[in-house]
Design a protein around this motif. Structure first.
Motif, mmCIF file in Angstrom:
data_model
loop_
_atom_site.group_PDB
_atom_site.id
_atom_site.type_symbol
_atom_site.label_atom_id
_atom_site.label_comp_id
_atom_site.label_asym_id
_atom_site.label_seq_id
_atom_site.Cartn_x
_atom_site.Cartn_y
_atom_site.Cartn_z
ATOM 1 N N VAL A 105 -59.942 21.028 21.195
ATOM 2 C CA VAL A 105 -60.322 19.617 21.139
ATOM 3 C C VAL A 105 -61.329 19.438 19.995
ATOM 4 C CG1 VAL A 105 -61.441 17.726 22.385
ATOM 5 C CG2 VAL A 105 -60.006 19.362 23.630
ATOM 6 N N VAL A 106 -61.054 18.501 19.081
ATOM 7 C CA VAL A 106 -62.024 18.164 18.028
ATOM 8 C C VAL A 106 -62.248 16.656 18.019
ATOM 9 C CG1 VAL A 106 -61.433 20.153 16.565
ATOM 10 C CG2 VAL A 106 -60.306 17.960 16.166
ATOM 11 N N ARG A 107 -63.471 16.266 17.679
ATOM 12 C CA ARG A 107 -63.818 14.845 17.610
ATOM 13 C C ARG A 107 -63.982 14.420 16.165
ATOM 14 N NH1 ARG A 107 -66.196 16.678 21.926
ATOM 15 N NH2 ARG A 107 -65.632 15.676 23.884
ATOM 16 N N VAL A 108 -63.565 13.195 15.866
ATOM 17 C CA VAL A 108 -63.672 12.664 14.515
ATOM 18 C C VAL A 108 -64.979 11.875 14.419
ATOM 19 C CG1 VAL A 108 -62.535 11.188 12.807
ATOM 20 C CG2 VAL A 108 -61.155 12.532 14.403
ATOM 21 N N PRO A 109 -65.788 12.107 13.386
ATOM 22 C CA PRO A 109 -67.064 11.383 13.282
ATOM 23 C C PRO A 109 -66.869 9.895 12.953
ATOM 24 C CG PRO A 109 -66.732 12.778 11.349
ATOM 25 C CD PRO A 109 -65.593 13.056 12.282
ATOM 26 N N ALA A 110 -67.964 9.157 13.030
ATOM 27 C CA ALA A 110 -67.914 7.712 12.790
ATOM 28 C C ALA A 110 -67.409 7.398 11.386
ATOM 29 C CB ALA A 110 -69.304 7.113 12.980
ATOM 30 N N ARG A 111 -67.743 8.257 10.442
ATOM 31 C CA ARG A 111 -67.284 8.035 9.072
ATOM 32 C C ARG A 111 -67.252 9.349 8.320
ATOM 33 N NH1 ARG A 111 -72.265 4.892 6.240
ATOM 34 N NH2 ARG A 111 -71.595 6.069 4.424
ATOM 35 N N GLN A 112 -66.505 9.347 7.239
ATOM 36 C CA GLN A 112 -66.430 10.516 6.362
ATOM 37 C C GLN A 112 -67.275 10.203 5.143
ATOM 38 O OE1 GLN A 112 -64.995 13.374 7.080
ATOM 39 N NE2 GLN A 112 -63.730 12.818 8.843
ATOM 40 N N GLY A 113 -68.463 10.780 5.062
ATOM 41 C CA GLY A 113 -69.333 10.619 3.891
ATOM 42 C C GLY A 113 -69.646 9.182 3.569
#
Lengths: 106, 342
Positions: A98-106
């Protein structure tokens, strides 16, 4: 096939079947998981495929190598469980990852 | 007004495709001038992944990105292209005689009969760090580069980053600024070990402060910074500062080309697949920046595109002249141009 789960920033789950040897990033792109940009196409040169590895999986996934650590400097809100998904290769032992995607990429 | 630089073909972008365009255009006797925002040729190959191997260049089972750039430079050397680095193209204007006037961000003026946009993913620009509200301070107290060191004299300065830019400016501005705080998310640096050692030595002498952490917030009024919040391993701390220099690498943006009146398709420039011409006759787009049905962002596709583009460009640069298709292997006239005629 190895099962992976991506959790997008809005909480949506994406359960995907991944081929061993492919990268976690490639599976995100193939399945149109929102929030994974992968600008450089997997060369570990951009830090836009940043994910948080679920705490239960950090040990099995392992630590980033030095080059990946360098690229993580450019990522947003880096945590101890941060990885670049283009540098995680899918294998049997990661079945259920399981991986979570952050609020934004850079 | 500054002197106008005149050339047959102005190429925007000195990446692999822009460089090879010089070759194909050169075979038809067109003189080229290239402009690039980076300080050297090679584009993404030189900036993002110089040491990484590329496996799909025909004839090269494996070649490093920088190796490819070096060989392209060698290949186009006979055509003596001119380069202008560290510049971004800003304005474009069509002149009455059909040629184009292009202005850079430093107000240099170019005039060319043909413009070739080979700008890849766009121009490399400093990446804005993910700090909420940072844009309110940009240009007033937050800067992404140092144009004049005097801007920082007497200021409490926070520098963010762990590469050479961050470390070099930490060392160089330390004597100028009132105080310097370097913030990086970990104690290891990408910068040259020598600079890192110097920085740690200065920290030891209390000449600067190094903090492990990430800047998460800014405080100030009307664009004038007064403090930065740093999220470190032991929680948040606040550092007083009146200037900040974040060094978060580079990102690519289409930039002012978007304002040139060309038709665009999701930040790419649509072209035809006969001439690779844009919606404005005389302006061509090649390589990663163009779009057409079936487009693949491959260096080798860009090489093909410039060969066809050169034919169309020649018709504009030398109207009425007959274009003879020749092979470099057998044509003595092409070999003379390449300086290899026997």
């Amino acid at each position: 096939m190895t099962k992976l789960t991506f959790i997008a920033h809005d909480g949506t789950h994406f359960d995907v079947d991944a081929e061993n040897g492919s990268t976690v990033m490639e599976n995100a792109i193939r399945n149109a998981v929102p929030g994974i940009e992968a600008e450089c196409g997997g060369a570990c040169a951009c830090a836009t495929c940043h994910v948080y590895v679920d705490e239960a999986w950090t040990e099995e996934v392992g630590e980033p190598e030095a080059m990946e650590e360098d690229m993580l400097d450019f990522a947003y809100d880096v945590q101890p469980n941060s990885r670049l998904s283009c540098q995680i290769k899918v294998r049997d032992a990661l079945d259920g990852l399981v991986v979570r995607v952050p609020a934004r990429q850079g | 007004m500054t002197d106008i630089i005149r050339t047959d073909v102005l190429i925007v972008g000195a990446g692999p495709v822009g460089l090879f365009a010089v070759f194909e255009l050169g075979l038809f006797d067109m003189k080229c001038h290239l402009i690039d925002i980076l300080d050297r040729p090679g584009g993404q190959c030189a900036e993002l992944y110089p040491e990484k191997p590329i496996y799909d260049i025909p004839g090269w089972p494996s070649i490093s990105a920088q190796g490819l750039v070096d060989r392209l430079l060698e290949q186009i050397a006979p055509f003596k292209p001119d380069f202008t680095f560290n510049r971004m193209v800003s304005g474009l204007e069509k002149l009455e005689d059909g040629s184009f006037r292009v202005i850079t961000d430093e107000n240099e003026v170019f005039e060319a009969k043909v413009v070739v946009i080979a700008a890849g993913g766009g121009s490399f620009q400093p990446k804005r760090p993910p700090i909420p509200g940072i844009e309110l301070y940009e240009g007033k107290s937050v800067f992404y580069s140092v144009r004049r060191m005097e801007e920082f004299r007497g200021h409490d300065l926070v520098i963010v980053g762990g590469g050479d830019s961050a470390l070099d400016w930490t060392l160089n501005l330390q004597p100028v600024a009132k105080s310097v705080t370097l913030v990086h998310r970990r104690p290891e640096f990408r910068a040259a070990p020598d600079s890192v050692n110097k920085m740690y030595a200065m920290q030891e002498m209390k000449e600067l402060d190094f903090q492990v952490g990430q800047v998460t917030g800014l405080t100030g009024t009307d664009g004038h910074l007064s403090a930065a919040t740093i999220k470190g391993p032991d929680g948040d701390t606040e550092v007083s500062c009146t200037r900040m220099l974040p060094f978060f690498g580079l990102t690519m943006k289409l930039g002012p080309i978007a304002e040139w009146g060309l038709n665009l398709h999701e930040n790419l420039i649509p072209v035809d697949t006969e001439k690779f011409q844009t919606s404005v006759p005389g302006i061509f787009a090649v390589g990663d920046i163009n779009w057409y049905p079936g487009k693949l962002k491959l260096i080798l596709s860009g090489f093909h595109e410039v060969a066809l583009m050169a034919q169309a460009a020649k018709r504009i640069v030398s109207p009425g002249e007959r274009i003879v298709f020749q092979y470099t292997t057998s044509s003595t006239s092409l070999q003379k141009k390449l300086g290899v005629a026997g």
